[in-house]
Motif scaffolding. Structure first.
Motif, PDB file in Angstrom:
ATOM      1  N   LEU A 291       0.853  -1.183   0.000  1.00 50.36           N
ATOM      2  CA  LEU A 291       0.000   0.000   0.000  1.00 50.36           C
ATOM      3  C   LEU A 291       0.887   1.231   0.000  1.00 50.36           C
ATOM      4  O   LEU A 291       1.984   1.219   0.561  1.00 50.36           O
ATOM      5  CB  LEU A 291      -0.930  -0.018   1.204  1.00 50.36           C
ATOM      6  N   PHE A 292       0.411   2.267  -0.618  1.00 54.52           N
ATOM      7  CA  PHE A 292       1.192   3.485  -0.768  1.00 54.52           C
ATOM      8  C   PHE A 292       0.391   4.661  -0.254  1.00 54.52           C
ATOM      9  O   PHE A 292      -0.759   4.514   0.157  1.00 54.52           O
ATOM     10  CB  PHE A 292       1.548   3.696  -2.245  1.00 54.52           C
ATOM     11  N   ARG A 293       0.990   5.840  -0.300  1.00 52.76           N
ATOM     12  CA  ARG A 293       0.307   7.074   0.073  1.00 52.76           C
ATOM     13  C   ARG A 293       0.313   8.028  -1.115  1.00 52.76           C
ATOM     14  O   ARG A 293       1.273   8.078  -1.879  1.00 52.76           O
ATOM     15  CB  ARG A 293       0.975   7.727   1.269  1.00 52.76           C
ATOM     16  N   THR A 294      -0.768   8.772  -1.242  1.00 52.52           N
ATOM     17  CA  THR A 294      -0.859   9.791  -2.281  1.00 52.52           C
ATOM     18  C   THR A 294      -0.019  10.993  -1.840  1.00 52.52           C
ATOM     19  O   THR A 294       0.401  11.066  -0.677  1.00 52.52           O
ATOM     20  CB  THR A 294      -2.323  10.235  -2.491  1.00 52.52           C
ATOM     21  N   PRO A 295       0.218  11.969  -2.722  1.00 46.03           N
ATOM     22  CA  PRO A 295       0.957  13.166  -2.299  1.00 46.03           C
ATOM     23  C   PRO A 295       0.292  13.903  -1.141  1.00 46.03           C
ATOM     24  O   PRO A 295       0.964  14.592  -0.381  1.00 46.03           O
ATOM     25  CB  PRO A 295       0.979  14.034  -3.560  1.00 46.03           C
ATOM     26  N   LEU A 296      -1.011  13.725  -0.959  1.00 50.45           N
ATOM     27  CA  LEU A 296      -1.707  14.368   0.154  1.00 50.45           C
ATOM     28  C   LEU A 296      -1.724  13.511   1.416  1.00 50.45           C
ATOM     29  O   LEU A 296      -2.266  13.912   2.437  1.00 50.45           O
ATOM     30  CB  LEU A 296      -3.139  14.715  -0.250  1.00 50.45           C
ATOM     31  N   GLY A 297      -1.144  12.310   1.345  1.00 50.94           N
ATOM     32  CA  GLY A 297      -1.027  11.468   2.525  1.00 50.94           C
ATOM     33  C   GLY A 297      -2.103  10.413   2.681  1.00 50.94           C
ATOM     34  O   GLY A 297      -2.075   9.647   3.645  1.00 50.94           O
ATOM     35  N   ASP A 298      -3.060  10.333   1.762  1.00 50.51           N
ATOM     36  CA  ASP A 298      -4.103   9.314   1.850  1.00 50.51           C
ATOM     37  C   ASP A 298      -3.543   7.965   1.403  1.00 50.51           C
ATOM     38  O   ASP A 298      -2.707   7.898   0.499  1.00 50.51           O
ATOM     39  CB  ASP A 298      -5.296   9.685   0.961  1.00 50.51           C
ATOM     40  N   ARG A 299      -4.020   6.891   2.028  1.00 52.88           N
ATOM     41  CA  ARG A 299      -3.572   5.556   1.631  1.00 52.88           C
ATOM     42  C   ARG A 299      -4.245   5.152   0.319  1.00 52.88           C
ATOM     43  O   ARG A 299      -5.413   5.450   0.095  1.00 52.88           O
ATOM     44  CB  ARG A 299      -3.888   4.556   2.728  1.00 52.88           C
ATOM     45  N   THR A 300      -3.503   4.459  -0.530  1.00 52.78           N
ATOM     46  CA  THR A 300      -4.027   4.014  -1.817  1.00 52.78           C
ATOM     47  C   THR A 300      -3.409   2.673  -2.191  1.00 52.78           C
ATOM     48  O   THR A 300      -2.280   2.381  -1.815  1.00 52.78           O
ATOM     49  CB  THR A 300      -3.743   5.057  -2.929  1.00 52.78           C
TER      50      THR A 300
END
Length: 111
Positions: free
Chosen positions: A36-45
């Motif tokens: 799992l990764f994080r978007t540039p805004l910090g949300d998990r994706t």
């Protein structure tokens, strides 16, 4: 309210499946687990790539992956509260390197 045709809507409300994706995984106790990764805004994706070449170009040649349909990836991550699937991200930050402990500085003696 008038119904908009999907062709008229610049951002259709219905998500269309991205098709089979190459999903980065990491080894776990019971097999593989999706990374799992994080978007540039910090949300998990969750992340999927449209080709094995794109996985290795973005995450490196040692990154393991599995083929997984986009709806299956969504179903896998939904219980974790992750509703976003990012397809073919172009940038990723390297994993943080372990920080070595600082060398202690000797105390100064004032005579």
């Amino acid at each position: 309210m008038a119904d908009l045709l999907q062709d008229d809507d610049p951002e259709p409300a219905d998500r269309s499946p991205a098709g089979p994706l190459y999903v980065p995984v990491r080894p776990g106790h019971c097999g593989c687990a999706a990374r799992l990764f994080r978007t540039p805004l910090g949300d998990r994706t969750a992340v999927g790539f449209t080709s094995a070449h794109r996985v290795t170009a973005t995450l490196g040649p040692d990154q393991a992956w599995i083929r997984l349909a986009e709806p299956a990836l969504r179903a896998l991550t939904a219980p974790l509260g992750i509703a976003t699937v990012t397809v073919d991200p172009q940038f990723s930050a390297p994993a943080p390197a372990p920080v070595e402990p600082a060398v202690p500085v000797p105390a100064l003696r004032i005579a």
